[in-house]
Scaffold this motif. Sequence first.
Motif, PDB file in Angstrom:
ATOM      1  N   ALA A 147      11.951  45.500   7.904  1.00  0.00           N
ATOM      2  CA  ALA A 147      11.537  45.170   6.650  1.00  0.00           C
ATOM      3  C   ALA A 147      12.999  43.892   6.641  1.00  0.00           C
ATOM      4  O   ALA A 147      12.574  42.964   6.151  1.00  0.00           O
ATOM      5  N   ALA A 148      14.242  43.942   7.366  1.00  0.00           N
ATOM      6  CA  ALA A 148      14.790  43.187   7.489  1.00  0.00           C
ATOM      7  C   ALA A 148      14.271  41.593   8.529  1.00  0.00           C
ATOM      8  O   ALA A 148      14.404  40.063   7.593  1.00  0.00           O
ATOM      9  N   ARG A 149      13.431  41.576   9.290  1.00  0.00           N
ATOM     10  CA  ARG A 149      12.663  40.980   9.921  1.00  0.00           C
ATOM     11  C   ARG A 149      11.440  40.364   8.923  1.00  0.00           C
ATOM     12  O   ARG A 149      11.192  38.973   9.075  1.00  0.00           O
ATOM     13  N   ALA A 150      11.236  40.829   8.312  1.00  0.00           N
ATOM     14  CA  ALA A 150       9.864  40.304   7.819  1.00  0.00           C
ATOM     15  C   ALA A 150      10.227  39.553   6.748  1.00  0.00           C
ATOM     16  O   ALA A 150       9.930  39.449   5.574  1.00  0.00           O
ATOM     17  N   GLY A 151      12.116  39.391   6.460  1.00  0.00           N
ATOM     18  CA  GLY A 151      12.386  38.800   5.087  1.00  0.00           C
ATOM     19  C   GLY A 151      12.749  38.996   4.040  1.00  0.00           C
ATOM     20  O   GLY A 151      12.932  38.914   2.723  1.00  0.00           O
ATOM     21  N   LYS A 152      12.799  40.592   4.051  1.00  0.00           N
ATOM     22  CA  LYS A 152      13.322  40.934   3.302  1.00  0.00           C
ATOM     23  C   LYS A 152      14.462  41.075   2.350  1.00  0.00           C
ATOM     24  O   LYS A 152      15.483  40.748   2.806  1.00  0.00           O
ATOM     25  N   ASP A 153      15.080  41.837   0.985  1.00  0.00           N
ATOM     26  CA  ASP A 153      16.623  41.136   1.010  1.00  0.00           C
ATOM     27  C   ASP A 153      16.817  42.687   1.217  1.00  0.00           C
ATOM     28  O   ASP A 153      16.369  43.034   1.371  1.00  0.00           O
ATOM     29  N   ASP A 159      22.758  42.918  10.502  1.00  0.00           N
ATOM     30  CA  ASP A 159      22.765  42.163  11.800  1.00  0.00           C
ATOM     31  C   ASP A 159      21.418  41.423  12.041  1.00  0.00           C
ATOM     32  O   ASP A 159      21.483  40.307  12.719  1.00  0.00           O
ATOM     33  N   GLN A 160      20.433  41.501  11.465  1.00  0.00           N
ATOM     34  CA  GLN A 160      19.084  40.728  11.888  1.00  0.00           C
ATOM     35  C   GLN A 160      19.331  39.982  11.403  1.00  0.00           C
ATOM     36  O   GLN A 160      19.178  38.452  11.757  1.00  0.00           O
ATOM     37  N   ARG A 161      19.768  39.801   9.880  1.00  0.00           N
ATOM     38  CA  ARG A 161      19.835  38.624   9.248  1.00  0.00           C
ATOM     39  C   ARG A 161      20.974  37.122   9.823  1.00  0.00           C
ATOM     40  O   ARG A 161      20.526  35.873  10.093  1.00  0.00           O
TER      41      ARG A 161
END
Length: 264
Positions: free
Chosen positions: A82-88, A244-246
């Motif tokens: 989800a984080a890598r899909a740009g989600k908050d 971490d992903q962001r």
Amino acid sequence: GKVRKPTSIISTICDDRGDELSYAGVPISEVCKEQYNMGDVIGLLWFKRKLPPYASKFFEMCLKLVADHGPCVSGAHNTIVAARAGKDLVSSLVSGLLTIGPRFGGAIDDSARVFQDAVDNNLQPSQFVEGMKSKGKRIPGIGHLIKSADEIDKRVVLLKDYAFTHFSSTKYLEYALEVEKYTLQKANNLILNVDGCIGVLFLDLLHSSGLFTQQEIKDIIDVGYLNGFFIVGRSVGLIGHALDQRRNKQGLYRHQADDVHYAL
Ligand code: ACO
Ligand code: LMR
């Protein structure tokens, strides 16, 4: 006489009216002054009382030990995708939290229920295991995908050691360990897992500490307080994975097609 306006909400855990917020009657200034830890705060807001230090330390231990289990588990995986899909942050967090359930992290309440029932009904461990099998049910709190009798789960070791040192009785834990001896004869990975260990240790705490009435224990088990420890604890790790992903500016995730068996 006076007629009281009916209220839409009943709340029994805290009070935000007046000058100072209080949790279960304890003002937040005292929570800070007396250095209440998160275990103490959970004691107030979930169990509605200040618990003795050994109990709130046990709560904290549960939170700390389930805080994370690497990037590959269901919850972290969902959060990362989800984080890598740009989600908050909230979306990434809840994406992971939504995987918590009967197979992953959310087996604590059910394990407490089935082990309590087995002990109350004086079932031999073999009777309990075979009884669940005949109903076509897996035992909540037993089994792990990567941990086994050879790859011991250190979290479970730490929890057991704490209970053997600090709890006045470990009757339910001892029963669960007899069940584990039996299930391990069937397969090496049918260990008492971290959910199951937390579940039976709560039974020991609730039944032997003298802190709770029979009705309160029934409510705690029936309502299902205990998965909350995994949910709160694991949120810490899931937030870590999202950040971490962001921080590492990781792009949109796409699963490798050669890792899919297309079987149309
Ligand atoms: N009770 C009885 N038998 C079991 C159990 C169990 N809890 N788990 C596995 N088995 C047996 C079954 O015969 C199963 O065959 P089936 O698929 O026909 O039912 C066989 O072992 C094969 O199982 P595995 O391949 O080892 O199981 P899997 O790897 O798919 O599952 C899992 C691991 C999901 C943890 C499983 O053991 C399970 O469902 N346990 C109960 C739920 C639970 O406690 N989850 C929390 C895990 S800890 C955590 O998430 C923090
Ligand atoms: C966890 O804490 O996430 C687990 O025990 C599940 C796993 O597969 O490691």
